[in-house]
Motif scaffolding. Structure first.
Motif, PDB file in Angstrom:
ATOM      1  N   LYS A 188       0.868  -1.170   0.000  1.00 25.58           N
ATOM      2  CA  LYS A 188       0.000   0.000   0.000  1.00 25.58           C
ATOM      3  C   LYS A 188       0.903   1.218   0.000  1.00 25.58           C
ATOM      4  O   LYS A 188       1.951   1.220   0.650  1.00 25.58           O
ATOM      5  N   THR A 189       0.519   2.234  -0.743  1.00 23.91           N
ATOM      6  CA  THR A 189       1.338   3.434  -0.817  1.00 23.91           C
ATOM      7  C   THR A 189       0.478   4.684  -0.674  1.00 23.91           C
ATOM      8  O   THR A 189      -0.720   4.655  -0.969  1.00 23.91           O
ATOM      9  N   SER A 190       1.090   5.726  -0.191  1.00 26.99           N
ATOM     10  CA  SER A 190       0.413   7.010  -0.026  1.00 26.99           C
ATOM     11  C   SER A 190       1.366   8.105  -0.503  1.00 26.99           C
ATOM     12  O   SER A 190       2.516   8.164  -0.075  1.00 26.99           O
ATOM     13  N   PHE A 191       0.891   8.918  -1.443  1.00 30.82           N
ATOM     14  CA  PHE A 191       1.669  10.039  -1.975  1.00 30.82           C
ATOM     15  C   PHE A 191       0.968  11.338  -1.632  1.00 30.82           C
ATOM     16  O   PHE A 191      -0.225  11.480  -1.886  1.00 30.82           O
ATOM     17  N   THR A 192       1.684  12.276  -1.061  1.00 34.89           N
ATOM     18  CA  THR A 192       1.161  13.618  -0.834  1.00 34.89           C
ATOM     19  C   THR A 192       1.963  14.558  -1.714  1.00 34.89           C
ATOM     20  O   THR A 192       3.183  14.453  -1.804  1.00 34.89           O
ATOM     21  N   GLY A 193       1.260  15.461  -2.382  1.00 35.97           N
ATOM     22  CA  GLY A 193       1.936  16.397  -3.262  1.00 35.97           C
ATOM     23  C   GLY A 193       0.991  17.446  -3.789  1.00 35.97           C
ATOM     24  O   GLY A 193      -0.136  17.593  -3.314  1.00 35.97           O
ATOM     25  N   LYS A 194       1.468  18.166  -4.789  1.00 36.96           N
ATOM     26  CA  LYS A 194       0.669  19.213  -5.421  1.00 36.96           C
ATOM     27  C   LYS A 194       0.452  18.867  -6.884  1.00 36.96           C
ATOM     28  O   LYS A 194       1.365  18.432  -7.579  1.00 36.96           O
ATOM     29  N   HIS A 195      -0.773  19.052  -7.312  1.00 38.91           N
ATOM     30  CA  HIS A 195      -1.137  18.877  -8.709  1.00 38.91           C
ATOM     31  C   HIS A 195      -1.853  20.146  -9.148  1.00 38.91           C
ATOM     32  O   HIS A 195      -2.945  20.448  -8.645  1.00 38.91           O
ATOM     33  N   LYS A 196      -1.204  20.905 -10.005  1.00 42.59           N
ATOM     34  CA  LYS A 196      -1.759  22.181 -10.464  1.00 42.59           C
ATOM     35  C   LYS A 196      -2.136  23.069  -9.289  1.00 42.59           C
ATOM     36  O   LYS A 196      -3.252  23.558  -9.181  1.00 42.59           O
ATOM     37  N   ASP A 197      -1.199  23.251  -8.344  1.00 40.08           N
ATOM     38  CA  ASP A 197      -1.336  24.104  -7.158  1.00 40.08           C
ATOM     39  C   ASP A 197      -2.375  23.630  -6.148  1.00 40.08           C
ATOM     40  O   ASP A 197      -2.713  24.346  -5.217  1.00 40.08           O
ATOM     41  N   GLN A 198      -2.902  22.423  -6.301  1.00 33.59           N
ATOM     42  CA  GLN A 198      -3.832  21.864  -5.328  1.00 33.59           C
ATOM     43  C   GLN A 198      -3.139  20.725  -4.601  1.00 33.59           C
ATOM     44  O   GLN A 198      -2.690  19.763  -5.226  1.00 33.59           O
ATOM     45  N   GLU A 199      -3.013  20.848  -3.260  1.00 33.89           N
ATOM     46  CA  GLU A 199      -2.383  19.782  -2.490  1.00 33.89           C
ATOM     47  C   GLU A 199      -3.360  18.632  -2.342  1.00 33.89           C
ATOM     48  O   GLU A 199      -4.550  18.836  -2.098  1.00 33.89           O
ATOM     49  N   MET A 200      -2.842  17.412  -2.489  1.00 35.75           N
ATOM     50  CA  MET A 200      -3.693  16.233  -2.378  1.00 35.75           C
ATOM     51  C   MET A 200      -2.871  15.038  -1.932  1.00 35.75           C
ATOM     52  O   MET A 200      -1.647  15.029  -2.041  1.00 35.75           O
ATOM     53  N   THR A 201      -3.586  14.030  -1.429  1.00 39.06           N
ATOM     54  CA  THR A 201      -2.973  12.762  -1.060  1.00 39.06           C
ATOM     55  C   THR A 201      -3.651  11.668  -1.878  1.00 39.06           C
ATOM     56  O   THR A 201      -4.876  11.612  -1.967  1.00 39.06           O
ATOM     57  N   VAL A 202      -2.837  10.833  -2.489  1.00 37.13           N
ATOM     58  CA  VAL A 202      -3.334   9.718  -3.292  1.00 37.13           C
ATOM     59  C   VAL A 202      -2.892   8.439  -2.611  1.00 37.13           C
ATOM     60  O   VAL A 202      -1.708   8.264  -2.307  1.00 37.13           O
ATOM     61  N   GLU A 203      -3.842   7.550  -2.350  1.00 41.67           N
ATOM     62  CA  GLU A 203      -3.543   6.254  -1.753  1.00 41.67           C
ATOM     63  C   GLU A 203      -3.826   5.173  -2.774  1.00 41.67           C
ATOM     64  O   GLU A 203      -4.772   5.277  -3.557  1.00 41.67           O
ATOM     65  N   ALA A 204      -2.990   4.144  -2.761  1.00 47.85           N
ATOM     66  CA  ALA A 204      -3.135   3.083  -3.750  1.00 47.85           C
ATOM     67  C   ALA A 204      -2.607   1.762  -3.203  1.00 47.85           C
ATOM     68  O   ALA A 204      -1.853   1.732  -2.238  1.00 47.85           O
ATOM     69  N   ILE A 205      -3.031   0.704  -3.868  1.00 48.88           N
ATOM     70  CA  ILE A 205      -2.454  -0.620  -3.683  1.00 48.88           C
ATOM     71  C   ILE A 205      -1.715  -0.907  -4.978  1.00 48.88           C
ATOM     72  O   ILE A 205      -2.277  -0.723  -6.067  1.00 48.88           O
ATOM     73  N   GLU A 206      -0.453  -1.318  -4.879  1.00 51.10           N
ATOM     74  CA  GLU A 206       0.331  -1.569  -6.075  1.00 51.10           C
ATOM     75  C   GLU A 206       0.969  -2.954  -6.005  1.00 51.10           C
ATOM     76  O   GLU A 206       1.217  -3.484  -4.928  1.00 51.10           O
ATOM     77  N   SER A 207       1.221  -3.501  -7.189  1.00 51.23           N
ATOM     78  CA  SER A 207       1.954  -4.761  -7.274  1.00 51.23           C
ATOM     79  C   SER A 207       2.945  -4.662  -8.430  1.00 51.23           C
ATOM     80  O   SER A 207       2.705  -3.975  -9.420  1.00 51.23           O
ATOM     81  N   LEU A 208       4.068  -5.345  -8.247  1.00 47.72           N
ATOM     82  CA  LEU A 208       5.131  -5.372  -9.250  1.00 47.72           C
ATOM     83  C   LEU A 208       5.542  -6.812  -9.502  1.00 47.72           C
ATOM     84  O   LEU A 208       5.641  -7.609  -8.574  1.00 47.72           O
ATOM     85  N   MET A 209       5.801  -7.145 -10.756  1.00 48.17           N
ATOM     86  CA  MET A 209       6.451  -8.405 -11.093  1.00 48.17           C
ATOM     87  C   MET A 209       7.849  -8.041 -11.565  1.00 48.17           C
ATOM     88  O   MET A 209       8.017  -7.186 -12.440  1.00 48.17           O
ATOM     89  N   LEU A 210       8.847  -8.652 -10.947  1.00 45.21           N
ATOM     90  CA  LEU A 210      10.243  -8.343 -11.266  1.00 45.21           C
ATOM     91  C   LEU A 210      10.935  -9.562 -11.859  1.00 45.21           C
ATOM     92  O   LEU A 210      10.615 -10.702 -11.503  1.00 45.21           O
ATOM     93  N   ILE A 211      11.882  -9.308 -12.739  1.00 47.05           N
ATOM     94  CA  ILE A 211      12.662 -10.370 -13.371  1.00 47.05           C
ATOM     95  C   ILE A 211      14.139 -10.057 -13.175  1.00 47.05           C
ATOM     96  O   ILE A 211      14.568  -8.920 -13.360  1.00 47.05           O
ATOM     97  N   MET A 212      14.913 -11.080 -12.807  1.00 48.35           N
ATOM     98  CA  MET A 212      16.353 -10.899 -12.657  1.00 48.35           C
ATOM     99  C   MET A 212      16.980 -10.906 -14.051  1.00 48.35           C
ATOM    100  O   MET A 212      16.852 -11.869 -14.797  1.00 48.35           O
ATOM    101  N   GLU A 213      17.610  -9.808 -14.409  1.00 48.86           N
ATOM    102  CA  GLU A 213      18.311  -9.669 -15.689  1.00 48.86           C
ATOM    103  C   GLU A 213      19.790  -9.493 -15.376  1.00 48.86           C
ATOM    104  O   GLU A 213      20.192  -8.432 -14.900  1.00 48.86           O
ATOM    105  N   GLY A 214      20.585 -10.535 -15.579  1.00 48.91           N
ATOM    106  CA  GLY A 214      21.992 -10.489 -15.181  1.00 48.91           C
ATOM    107  C   GLY A 214      22.069 -10.426 -13.668  1.00 48.91           C
ATOM    108  O   GLY A 214      21.586 -11.314 -12.983  1.00 48.91           O
ATOM    109  N   ASP A 215      22.636  -9.342 -13.142  1.00 48.47           N
ATOM    110  CA  ASP A 215      22.740  -9.166 -11.687  1.00 48.47           C
ATOM    111  C   ASP A 215      21.733  -8.153 -11.148  1.00 48.47           C
ATOM    112  O   ASP A 215      21.808  -7.779  -9.979  1.00 48.47           O
ATOM    113  N   ASP A 216      20.816  -7.694 -11.989  1.00 46.98           N
ATOM    114  CA  ASP A 216      19.897  -6.631 -11.599  1.00 46.98           C
ATOM    115  C   ASP A 216      18.439  -7.059 -11.724  1.00 46.98           C
ATOM    116  O   ASP A 216      18.068  -7.782 -12.649  1.00 46.98           O
ATOM    117  N   TRP A 217      17.620  -6.582 -10.796  1.00 44.16           N
ATOM    118  CA  TRP A 217      16.181  -6.777 -10.880  1.00 44.16           C
ATOM    119  C   TRP A 217      15.596  -5.694 -11.786  1.00 44.16           C
ATOM    120  O   TRP A 217      15.981  -4.530 -11.697  1.00 44.16           O
TER     121      TRP A 217
END
Length: 101
Positions: A60-89
């Motif tokens: 779960k993530t929460s971002f607070t910031g400004k969008h076009k001079d309006q302060e807001m907080t955006v909350e989300a659920i995120e998922s990532l699929m990662l693959i090992m490429e050489g020595d790096d994800w």
């Protein structure tokens, strides 16, 4: 530079039926007018396969910031699929859902 962390066939999905390729996602980030103030990640879960070549992260993530001079907080659920490429994800797939219960 963020693009170096994405696979060539990276795809980004949202709960609003937006699907972006690597080029589209990088272009979106490059042109976004959002000005971040703070962010947080909670409930981080990371799993890998037996060979540690494929990984999955969800959080779960929460971002607070400004969008076009309006302060807001955006909350989300995120998922990532990662693959090992050489020595790096690298991120192959990302899904964001702002519709949290």
């Amino acid at each position: 530079q963020f693009g170096t962390y994405l696979t060539d066939d990276f795809q980004y999905f949202t709960d609003n039926c937006i699907i972006q390729s690597k080029a589209d996602f990088i272009n979106f980030l490059r042109n976004d007018v959002w000005i971040g103030i703070s962010y947080s990640i909670q409930d981080l879960k990371i799993r890998t396969d037996q060979n540690s070549s494929i990984g999955f992260a969800s959080y779960k993530t929460s971002f607070t910031g400004k969008h076009k001079d309006q302060e807001m907080t955006v909350e989300a659920i995120e998922s990532l699929m990662l693959i090992m490429e050489g020595d790096d994800w690298q991120i192959a797939h990302m899904h964001t859902s702002n519709k949290m219960a």
